[in-house]
Design an enzyme around this catalytic site. Structure first.
Site, PDB file in Angstrom:
ATOM      1  N   GLY A  13       0.757  -1.254   0.000  1.00  0.00           N
ATOM      2  CA  GLY A  13       0.000   0.000   0.000  1.00  0.00           C
ATOM      3  C   GLY A  13       0.782   1.296   0.000  1.00  0.00           C
ATOM      4  O   GLY A  13       0.234   2.330   0.369  1.00  0.00           O
ATOM      5  N   ASP A  67      -1.504  -6.332  -8.339  1.00  0.00           N
ATOM      6  CA  ASP A  67      -2.859  -5.808  -8.165  1.00  0.00           C
ATOM      7  C   ASP A  67      -3.570  -6.784  -7.229  1.00  0.00           C
ATOM      8  O   ASP A  67      -3.746  -7.960  -7.580  1.00  0.00           O
ATOM      9  CB  ASP A  67      -3.550  -5.749  -9.536  1.00  0.00           C
ATOM     10  CG  ASP A  67      -4.965  -5.202  -9.447  1.00  0.00           C
ATOM     11  OD1 ASP A  67      -5.589  -5.325  -8.367  1.00  0.00           O
ATOM     12  OD2 ASP A  67      -5.452  -4.675 -10.459  1.00  0.00           O
ATOM     13  N   VAL A  68      -3.990  -6.327  -6.066  1.00  0.00           N
ATOM     14  CA  VAL A  68      -4.512  -7.266  -5.055  1.00  0.00           C
ATOM     15  C   VAL A  68      -5.879  -7.837  -5.429  1.00  0.00           C
ATOM     16  O   VAL A  68      -6.367  -8.737  -4.750  1.00  0.00           O
ATOM     17  CB  VAL A  68      -4.573  -6.625  -3.648  1.00  0.00           C
ATOM     18  CG1 VAL A  68      -3.203  -6.124  -3.217  1.00  0.00           C
ATOM     19  CG2 VAL A  68      -5.603  -5.506  -3.575  1.00  0.00           C
ATOM     20  N   TYR A 159     -18.195   9.119   3.384  1.00  0.00           N
ATOM     21  CA  TYR A 159     -17.338   7.922   3.447  1.00  0.00           C
ATOM     22  C   TYR A 159     -18.035   6.716   2.795  1.00  0.00           C
ATOM     23  O   TYR A 159     -17.393   5.831   2.236  1.00  0.00           O
ATOM     24  CB  TYR A 159     -16.938   7.640   4.901  1.00  0.00           C
ATOM     25  CG  TYR A 159     -15.671   6.827   5.029  1.00  0.00           C
ATOM     26  CD1 TYR A 159     -14.467   7.277   4.472  1.00  0.00           C
ATOM     27  CD2 TYR A 159     -15.655   5.612   5.700  1.00  0.00           C
ATOM     28  CE1 TYR A 159     -13.306   6.532   4.581  1.00  0.00           C
ATOM     29  CE2 TYR A 159     -14.500   4.862   5.820  1.00  0.00           C
ATOM     30  CZ  TYR A 159     -13.339   5.327   5.256  1.00  0.00           C
ATOM     31  OH  TYR A 159     -12.186   4.580   5.370  1.00  0.00           O
ATOM     32  N   LYS A 166     -14.901  -1.006   5.274  1.00  0.00           N
ATOM     33  CA  LYS A 166     -14.105  -1.051   6.516  1.00  0.00           C
ATOM     34  C   LYS A 166     -14.793  -1.913   7.568  1.00  0.00           C
ATOM     35  O   LYS A 166     -14.122  -2.589   8.357  1.00  0.00           O
ATOM     36  CB  LYS A 166     -13.862   0.364   7.058  1.00  0.00           C
ATOM     37  CG  LYS A 166     -12.939   1.216   6.196  1.00  0.00           C
ATOM     38  CD  LYS A 166     -11.600   0.555   5.957  1.00  0.00           C
ATOM     39  CE  LYS A 166     -10.620   1.474   5.257  1.00  0.00           C
ATOM     40  NZ  LYS A 166      -9.429   0.755   4.746  1.00  0.00           N
ATOM     41  N   ILE A 195      -5.735  11.475   7.807  1.00  0.00           N
ATOM     42  CA  ILE A 195      -4.377  11.915   7.457  1.00  0.00           C
ATOM     43  C   ILE A 195      -4.429  12.287   5.979  1.00  0.00           C
ATOM     44  O   ILE A 195      -5.080  11.581   5.195  1.00  0.00           O
ATOM     45  CB  ILE A 195      -3.362  10.750   7.627  1.00  0.00           C
ATOM     46  CG1 ILE A 195      -3.328  10.286   9.082  1.00  0.00           C
ATOM     47  CG2 ILE A 195      -1.975  11.150   7.159  1.00  0.00           C
ATOM     48  CD1 ILE A 195      -2.444   9.051   9.288  1.00  0.00           C
ATOM     49  N   THR A 197      -3.704  11.997   2.503  1.00  0.00           N
ATOM     50  CA  THR A 197      -3.052  11.067   1.563  1.00  0.00           C
ATOM     51  C   THR A 197      -3.862  11.098   0.263  1.00  0.00           C
ATOM     52  O   THR A 197      -4.959  11.689   0.231  1.00  0.00           O
ATOM     53  CB  THR A 197      -3.076   9.615   2.101  1.00  0.00           C
ATOM     54  OG1 THR A 197      -4.449   9.200   2.221  1.00  0.00           O
ATOM     55  CG2 THR A 197      -2.383   9.484   3.434  1.00  0.00           C
ATOM     56  N   LEU A 198      -3.367  10.412  -0.766  1.00  0.00           N
ATOM     57  CA  LEU A 198      -4.117  10.360  -2.028  1.00  0.00           C
ATOM     58  C   LEU A 198      -5.515   9.807  -1.796  1.00  0.00           C
ATOM     59  O   LEU A 198      -6.501  10.322  -2.318  1.00  0.00           O
ATOM     60  CB  LEU A 198      -3.380   9.468  -3.036  1.00  0.00           C
ATOM     61  CG  LEU A 198      -2.138  10.050  -3.703  1.00  0.00           C
ATOM     62  CD1 LEU A 198      -1.509   8.994  -4.607  1.00  0.00           C
ATOM     63  CD2 LEU A 198      -2.490  11.301  -4.492  1.00  0.00           C
TER      64      LEU A 198
HETATM   65  P1  NAP Z   1      -2.785   5.845  -0.127  1.00  0.00           P
HETATM   66  O1  NAP Z   1      -1.460   6.415   0.078  1.00  0.00           O
HETATM   67  O2  NAP Z   1      -3.555   6.288  -1.330  1.00  0.00           O
HETATM   68  O3  NAP Z   1      -2.669   4.250  -0.085  1.00  0.00           O
HETATM   69  C1  NAP Z   1      -3.660   3.393  -0.630  1.00  0.00           C
HETATM   70  C2  NAP Z   1      -2.906   2.333  -1.397  1.00  0.00           C
HETATM   71  O4  NAP Z   1      -3.789   1.332  -1.922  1.00  0.00           O
HETATM   72  C3  NAP Z   1      -2.167   2.915  -2.612  1.00  0.00           C
HETATM   73  O5  NAP Z   1      -0.826   2.485  -2.572  1.00  0.00           O
HETATM   74  C4  NAP Z   1      -2.909   2.305  -3.790  1.00  0.00           C
HETATM   75  O6  NAP Z   1      -2.103   2.170  -4.941  1.00  0.00           O
HETATM   76  C5  NAP Z   1      -3.256   0.967  -3.200  1.00  0.00           C
HETATM   77  N1  NAP Z   1      -4.219   0.226  -4.018  1.00  0.00           N
HETATM   78  C6  NAP Z   1      -5.475   0.595  -4.406  1.00  0.00           C
HETATM   79  N2  NAP Z   1      -6.002  -0.365  -5.185  1.00  0.00           N
HETATM   80  C7  NAP Z   1      -5.091  -1.363  -5.274  1.00  0.00           C
HETATM   81  C8  NAP Z   1      -5.044  -2.621  -5.934  1.00  0.00           C
HETATM   82  N3  NAP Z   1      -6.072  -3.078  -6.663  1.00  0.00           N
HETATM   83  N4  NAP Z   1      -3.918  -3.387  -5.811  1.00  0.00           N
HETATM   84  C9  NAP Z   1      -2.863  -2.953  -5.096  1.00  0.00           C
HETATM   85  N5  NAP Z   1      -2.841  -1.771  -4.451  1.00  0.00           N
HETATM   86  C10 NAP Z   1      -3.940  -0.986  -4.541  1.00  0.00           C
HETATM   87  O7  NAP Z   1      -3.739   6.173   1.112  1.00  0.00           O
HETATM   88  P2  NAP Z   1      -3.634   5.842   2.663  1.00  0.00           P
HETATM   89  O8  NAP Z   1      -4.472   6.867   3.314  1.00  0.00           O
HETATM   90  O9  NAP Z   1      -2.223   5.655   3.065  1.00  0.00           O
HETATM   91  O10 NAP Z   1      -4.439   4.480   2.764  1.00  0.00           O
HETATM   92  C11 NAP Z   1      -3.888   3.306   3.338  1.00  0.00           C
HETATM   93  C12 NAP Z   1      -4.937   2.589   4.167  1.00  0.00           C
HETATM   94  O11 NAP Z   1      -5.242   3.379   5.326  1.00  0.00           O
HETATM   95  C13 NAP Z   1      -6.264   2.372   3.448  1.00  0.00           C
HETATM   96  O12 NAP Z   1      -6.806   1.130   3.843  1.00  0.00           O
HETATM   97  C14 NAP Z   1      -7.116   3.504   3.989  1.00  0.00           C
HETATM   98  O13 NAP Z   1      -8.498   3.254   3.874  1.00  0.00           O
HETATM   99  C15 NAP Z   1      -6.648   3.510   5.431  1.00  0.00           C
HETATM  100  N6  NAP Z   1      -6.963   4.715   6.209  1.00  0.00           N
HETATM  101  C16 NAP Z   1      -6.608   5.940   5.762  1.00  0.00           C
HETATM  102  C17 NAP Z   1      -6.910   7.062   6.528  1.00  0.00           C
HETATM  103  C18 NAP Z   1      -6.546   8.442   6.050  1.00  0.00           C
HETATM  104  O14 NAP Z   1      -7.134   9.407   6.554  1.00  0.00           O
HETATM  105  N7  NAP Z   1      -5.600   8.608   5.144  1.00  0.00           N
HETATM  106  C19 NAP Z   1      -7.568   6.913   7.764  1.00  0.00           C
HETATM  107  C20 NAP Z   1      -7.907   5.637   8.197  1.00  0.00           C
HETATM  108  C21 NAP Z   1      -7.587   4.529   7.411  1.00  0.00           C
HETATM  109  P3  NAP Z   1      -2.074   3.379  -6.062  1.00  0.00           P
HETATM  110  O15 NAP Z   1      -1.983   4.677  -5.347  1.00  0.00           O
HETATM  111  O16 NAP Z   1      -0.877   3.058  -6.865  1.00  0.00           O
HETATM  112  O17 NAP Z   1      -3.377   3.303  -6.774  1.00  0.00           O
END
Ligand code: NAP
Length: 259
Positions: A13, A67-68, A159, A166, A195, A197-198
């Protein structure tokens, strides 16, 4: 000696240096762990991950396209990691996806079947499919962890389908914990506060959520990615040896507030 000295594992991720997975990779490296980093296939994706890990000062990172949502790619990824590491101690699932068209207030009832299925597949089922492969590589037991959010339990405007995914991820965590406990494998989630993030920027109304947390959370601030990294170190390390099937909030205490 670091808390994870000699440990090896997989961190799914990383998209860039803001990704929660990148903060976790950084924290794990500081504690002596070695990680493999699967990422979405494609040169652009690989370049982004390499750049993110440069900043994290991880020397010669092991990158694998995956790709998961694709079982063949998952199989190939785990075979490649087994060849490199033989066994693993931890797996971090930090992956989520939903069509952003349906991540804004007022459109949950419009979510089409395929959008719903894809969100659940990539964001929740993938934990099960990873755990199935990872357990074969954890002869001494291990730690598996996923990333979740408060919107699993409460209806957070915008959301939407991701909240449903989730909730499924958290339920999968409990069932996996129950089943894999006899192998000494612990399975938990971290529920992070918002946080930048993308992924989070795709959620409509996220700026309001940041402001709201600052006003209402007991710590009166948003969290930093490094704080999730530190909790992930706890979950991967022996410090949490008696903890499984749990969801640990890292959210400035926002979830405990009733008014
Ligand atoms: P992020 O940087 O966008 O990470 C999400 C990752 O998932 C990216 O690397 C994305 O790859 C990957 N992904 C999506 N589809 C995929 C697939 N089919 N195969 C493989 N990889 C795939 O955002 P993040 O915020 O760090 O998110 C990480 C986790 O934390 C997620 O589960 C998110 O829901 C959770 N979370 C985030 C927050 C927040 O506020 N940021 C809060 C609570 C929980 P690409 O970018 O290359 O598409």
């Amino acid at each position: 000696m670091g808390l994870l000295e000699g440990q090896r594992g997989i961190v799914f991720g990383i998209a860039n240096d803001r990704s929660i997975a990148c903060h976790i990779a950084n924290a794990f490296a500081k504690e002596g762990a070695t990680c493999a980093f699967p990422h979405l296939p494609g040169e652009k994706s690989e370049r982004r991950v390499r750049k993110a890990l440069d900043g994290a000062e991880i020397v010669d990172p092991f990158l694998i396209p995956c790709d998961v949502s694709n079982d063949d790619e998952l199989d190939a990824t785990f075979v490649a990691i087994r060849e490199k590491f033989d066994s693993i101690d931890f797996l971090v699932h930090s992956v989520a996806f939903a069509d952003r068209t349906y991540l804004k207030p007022g459109v949950f009832a419009d979510t089409p079947r395929d959008v719903f299925a894809q969100a659940l597949d990539i964001s929740a089922y993938s934990l099960v499919s990873m755990a199935r492969r990872a357990k074969e590589m954890m002869p001494r037991g291990g730690s598996i962890m996923g990333m979740t959010y408060y919107g699993s339990d409460k209806a957070v405007p915008g959301y939407n389908v991701m909240g449903v995914a989730k909730a499924a991820l958290e339920a999968c965590t409990r069932y996996l914990a129950l089943e894999l406990g006899e192998k000494g494998i612990r399975v938990n989630t971290i529920s992070a506060g918002p946080i930048k993030t993308l992924s989070s920027m795709a959620v409509g109304g996220i700026d309001e959520i940041f402001k709201w947390v600052e006003q209402k959370a007991p710590l009166h601030r948003n969290i930093e990615g490094g704080e999730v990294g530190k909790t992930a170190v706890y979950l991967a390390s022996d410090l949490s040896s008696g903890v499984t099937g749990e969801n640990i909030f890292v959210d400035s205490g926002y979830n405990i507030v009733g008014l």
